[in-house]
Design a protein around this motif. Structure first.
Motif, mmCIF file in Angstrom:
data_model
loop_
_atom_site.group_PDB
_atom_site.id
_atom_site.type_symbol
_atom_site.label_atom_id
_atom_site.label_comp_id
_atom_site.label_asym_id
_atom_site.label_seq_id
_atom_site.Cartn_x
_atom_site.Cartn_y
_atom_site.Cartn_z
ATOM 1 N N GLN A 1 1.452 10.435 -3.357
ATOM 2 C CA GLN A 1 1.853 9.026 -3.431
ATOM 3 C C GLN A 1 1.627 8.421 -2.048
ATOM 4 O O GLN A 1 1.707 9.110 -1.045
ATOM 5 C CB GLN A 1 3.348 8.944 -3.830
ATOM 6 N N GLY A 2 1.340 7.115 -2.005
ATOM 7 C CA GLY A 2 1.238 6.418 -0.725
ATOM 8 C C GLY A 2 -0.171 5.996 -0.357
ATOM 9 O O GLY A 2 -1.036 5.882 -1.236
ATOM 10 N N ASP A 3 -0.401 5.751 0.948
ATOM 11 C CA ASP A 3 -1.704 5.186 1.347
ATOM 12 C C ASP A 3 -2.718 6.285 1.682
ATOM 13 O O ASP A 3 -3.108 6.496 2.810
ATOM 14 C CB ASP A 3 -1.552 4.145 2.460
ATOM 15 N N VAL A 4 -3.143 6.948 0.626
ATOM 16 C CA VAL A 4 -4.068 8.071 0.702
ATOM 17 C C VAL A 4 -5.477 7.609 1.084
ATOM 18 O O VAL A 4 -6.099 8.140 2.008
ATOM 19 C CB VAL A 4 -4.103 8.810 -0.662
ATOM 20 N N GLY B 1 1.399 7.803 4.676
ATOM 21 C CA GLY B 1 2.563 6.949 4.517
ATOM 22 C C GLY B 1 2.861 6.762 3.040
ATOM 23 O O GLY B 1 2.004 6.984 2.192
ATOM 24 N N GLY B 2 4.074 6.351 2.735
ATOM 25 C CA GLY B 2 4.498 6.175 1.345
ATOM 26 C C GLY B 2 6.011 6.249 1.353
ATOM 27 O O GLY B 2 6.644 5.918 2.353
ATOM 28 N N GLU B 3 6.604 6.734 0.279
ATOM 29 C CA GLU B 3 8.050 6.964 0.266
ATOM 30 C C GLU B 3 8.284 8.466 0.401
ATOM 31 O O GLU B 3 7.866 9.238 -0.460
ATOM 32 C CB GLU B 3 8.683 6.424 -1.011
ATOM 33 N N HIS C 1 1.517 3.516 11.353
ATOM 34 C CA HIS C 1 0.420 3.851 10.442
ATOM 35 C C HIS C 1 -0.940 3.704 11.117
ATOM 36 O O HIS C 1 -1.564 2.659 11.010
ATOM 37 C CB HIS C 1 0.452 2.936 9.217
ATOM 38 N N HIS D 1 0.827 -1.213 0.000
ATOM 39 C CA HIS D 1 0.000 0.000 0.000
ATOM 40 C C HIS D 1 0.861 1.263 0.000
ATOM 41 O O HIS D 1 0.459 2.291 -0.537
ATOM 42 C CB HIS D 1 -0.922 0.009 1.226
ATOM 43 N N MET D 2 2.049 1.174 0.614
ATOM 44 C CA MET D 2 2.933 2.338 0.669
ATOM 45 C C MET D 2 3.543 2.657 -0.700
ATOM 46 O O MET D 2 4.130 3.704 -0.898
ATOM 47 C CB MET D 2 4.063 2.130 1.687
ATOM 48 N N LEU D 3 3.421 1.715 -1.638
ATOM 49 C CA LEU D 3 3.990 1.930 -2.973
ATOM 50 C C LEU D 3 2.985 2.576 -3.923
ATOM 51 O O LEU D 3 3.330 2.955 -5.042
ATOM 52 C CB LEU D 3 4.434 0.590 -3.575
ATOM 53 N N LYS D 4 1.732 2.667 -3.478
ATOM 54 C CA LYS D 4 0.664 3.108 -4.382
ATOM 55 C C LYS D 4 0.967 4.440 -5.045
ATOM 56 O O LYS D 4 1.501 5.344 -4.427
ATOM 57 C CB LYS D 4 -0.674 3.195 -3.622
ATOM 58 N N ASN D 5 0.553 4.529 -6.305
ATOM 59 C CA ASN D 5 0.768 5.720 -7.116
ATOM 60 C C ASN D 5 2.251 5.977 -7.384
ATOM 61 O O ASN D 5 2.652 7.102 -7.665
ATOM 62 C CB ASN D 5 0.144 6.947 -6.440
ATOM 63 N N GLY D 6 3.037 4.909 -7.294
ATOM 64 C CA GLY D 6 4.464 5.057 -7.511
ATOM 65 C C GLY D 6 4.954 4.240 -8.702
ATOM 66 O O GLY D 6 4.197 3.484 -9.319
ATOM 67 N N GLU E 1 -3.583 4.711 10.109
ATOM 68 C CA GLU E 1 -4.603 4.527 9.072
ATOM 69 C C GLU E 1 -4.753 3.065 8.649
ATOM 70 O O GLU E 1 -5.662 2.718 7.920
ATOM 71 C CB GLU E 1 -4.271 5.402 7.843
ATOM 72 N N ILE F 1 15.258 3.888 -0.699
ATOM 73 C CA ILE F 1 13.940 3.357 -1.072
ATOM 74 C C ILE F 1 13.987 1.828 -1.044
ATOM 75 O O ILE F 1 15.069 1.239 -1.031
ATOM 76 C CB ILE F 1 13.498 3.876 -2.467
ATOM 77 N N THR G 1 2.390 10.139 -11.338
ATOM 78 C CA THR G 1 1.845 10.925 -10.225
ATOM 79 C C THR G 1 0.681 11.804 -10.673
ATOM 80 O O THR G 1 -0.338 11.885 -9.997
ATOM 81 C CB THR G 1 2.933 11.849 -9.641
ATOM 82 N N VAL H 1 9.631 4.723 -6.488
ATOM 83 C CA VAL H 1 9.140 4.346 -5.169
ATOM 84 C C VAL H 1 9.897 3.112 -4.657
ATOM 85 O O VAL H 1 9.924 2.841 -3.456
ATOM 86 C CB VAL H 1 7.612 4.143 -5.238
#
Lengths: 322, 205
Positions: free
Chosen positions: B12-15, B54-56, B184, A37-42, B186, A98, A282, A62
């Motif tokens: 980017q990330g867990d929106v 969260g995300g990068e 997290h 989930h932390m990689l989403k939109n990457g 969330e 990363i 993005t 990402v």
């Protein structure tokens, strides 16, 4: 929203440990799927060297995926393609902040264990490498490290999830620079999802169970997926993405992010292209920004690519019936 | 417009997870208002509260710099709006961040929360963990923390309050209306931290 639950009974990959006065658990489904989930939109980029990994990180990737050869070179070289050199993987792990992923052969339990011991962040059980077991994939619940698997349709995706995959990507046709197969795969999955969602909404449990039998997965997973109307794990596009517009197009089809294999580092303008693909992913909803990203690359410097119709080796078919 | 306007930074990330946790928190508290995904400086300028998910952190920072969002967020923070940063979000809010293995590094930060961060402080993904922690100062006596390649806080300024520690490592902090967590909130069903945040936004509003 995608739920993070989905533990398999007594998954051997879960480690319980007392740290100080705290009871902790590692390798749970929440942690594995949560990582995805932390990689989403990457954008996850294939790399073969430390220099490429740093270019990827600076461009806003990402995560990076370490290979011995880029998929296009695997295709050219022929022979057996195996997991990357551990020494190179470790060098890359020490030089970027990363996440670092690496591929193991389909079904090759011990290549996966070696990668797990190396402490990489995610293992890709990948059709780009030569399969070690034509009939079985790895039982991924045994691992503390999360896995991503390729799929061409809903059945493949759900079978991999049932084996413990924490993330799915389309297979596409790797190393061709041709996005056509990835488009087919994501559309296949979407069409099948719409079908089971409508059956679920109609309350036809009998039809749903016959679909579970047809896809060779459990009823409960089909039911969960049907109720969500999407895969219960993060789903990226992969296979043949070469340009910013390719990446943005796949995002419009409902992907959670993209993997770029040969597309970046087999082009003549890798640095600009890496940045441009990230920008397009993005800001995929904003066509003006995607145009700006597309303007950063020169089509004359894109990888030449292959027609996917007459390929001698169709990587996507590897492990697809299992 | 009546009610609060809370945005989730959607670079980017867990929106989606933060969006849903915040909506649930508002429903439970009976707080009027809207929660939306925000990306552009225009969207950010209207907010009463912001969550950085969260995300990068390198990705969120680099791309927020590109479209001017980072600058706008800085202005909004200076104006006093409450901000919650989870994991990568806390890194972005900080003044300084280094990586446990790679060391000192250049990455775009908001440079506001007076803390120094160690990224990937607990190790790589295989060392990611779940554990119950406590944030007594904000009235949460038990919270299930999901730590994914989590950072920790290794130094704090005088205006920073420590909200929680895990095995001697600082994992949650507060400075005025700014909250940062290593974990997290969330990703768990417990929405008490999001409820605390929504209350902050409402009070400030």
């Amino acid at each position: 929203m995608i739920p993070l639950s989905g533990d398999f009974g007594n998954a051997k990959g879960i480690v319980r440990e007392k740290i100080g006065s705290f009871e902790t658990r590692r390798g749970t489904s929440t942690l594995k799927r949560g990582f995805a989930h932390m990689l989403k939109n990457g954008v996850v980029m294939d790399v073969t060297t430390v220099e490429q990994a740093q270019i990827a990180e600076d461009a806003g990737a990402v995560a990076v995926m370490v290979l011995d050869k880029l998929p296009a070179d695997v295709r050219k070289a022929g022979g057996v393609a195996r997991t990357a050199s551990i020494r190179v993987i470790e060098e890359i792990m020490d030089s970027v902040t990363i996440p670092v992923m690496a591929k193991c052969r389909i079904g090759h339990v011990y290549e996966a264990r070696v990668l797990g011991e190396t402490d990489i962040d995610m293992i890709d059980e990948s059709e780009v490498l030569t399969p070690a077991d034509e009939f079985h994939h790895i039982w991924k619940w045994d691992f503390t490290t999360p896995f991503v698997n390729g799929a061409r349709n809903l059945g493949e995706a759900l079978r991999r999830i049932e084996e413990g995959a924490a993330m799915i990507r389309t297979k596409g046709e790797p190393g061709t620079g041709n996005v056509a197969e990835a488009v087919i795969h994501i559309k296949n999955v979407n069409t099948e999802l719409r079908r089971i969602k409508s059956i679920y909404d109609a309350g036809d449990e009998q039809d749903l169970i016959s679909i579970a039998r047809e896809l060779k997965v459990s009823y409960s997973l089909v039911e969960e997926t049907a109720s969500l109307g999407r895969l219960p794990v993060v789903n990226f596009a992969a296979g043949g993405i070469s340009t910013p517009a390719d990446a943005a197009y796949l995002m419009t089809l409902g992907c959670d992010g993209v993997f770029v294999g040969s597309g970046i580092f087999k082009s003549e303008d890798a640095k600009e292209r890496a940045q441009a693909v990230v920008l397009a992913t993005t800001f995929w909803e904003d066509s003006d920004k995607v145009k700006e990203a597309q303007k950063m690359v020169d089509e004359r410097q894109s990888m030449l690519g292959l027609d996917t119709k007459n390929l001698e080796l169709r990587m996507q078919e590897r492990g697809s019936t299992a | 417009m009546t009610g609060v306007n809370i945005g989730i930074l959607a670079v980017q990330g867990d929106v989606a997870e933060n969006l849903s946790a915040t909506r649930m928190a508002m429903d439970e508290l009976g707080v009027e208002g809207i929660v939306t995904e925000v990306k552009s400086p225009e969207q950010i300028s209207d907010l009463d509260g912001l969550i950085i998910p969260g995300g990068e952190s390198t990705v969120i920072g680099t791309l927020s710099l590109v479209n001017g969002a980072l600058k706008k967020i800085k202005e909004k923070i200076a104006s006093g709006i409450p901000v919650l940063g989870t994991c990568a979000g806390m890194i972005l809010l900080s003044k300084k961040a280094k990586d446990r293995v790679v060391g000192e590094m250049e990455q775009p930060l908001l440079d506001y929360l007076d803390i120094k961060i160690e990224r990937n402080a607990f190790g790589r993904q295989k060392d990611s963990f779940e554990a119950d922690i406590a944030l007594e100062k904000i009235g949460v006596s038990k919270f299930h923390g999901v730590f994914i390649r989590a950072p920790s806080v290794i130094d704090i300024g005088k205006d920073v309050e420590i909200l929680s520690k895990f095995n001697e490592k600082i994992v949650a902090v507060k400075q005025g209306n700014i909250i940062g967590t290593s974990f997290h909130p969330e990703l768990t069903a417990d929405i008490s931290i999001h409820k605390y945040f929504v209350n902050l936004v409402q009070k400030k509003n």
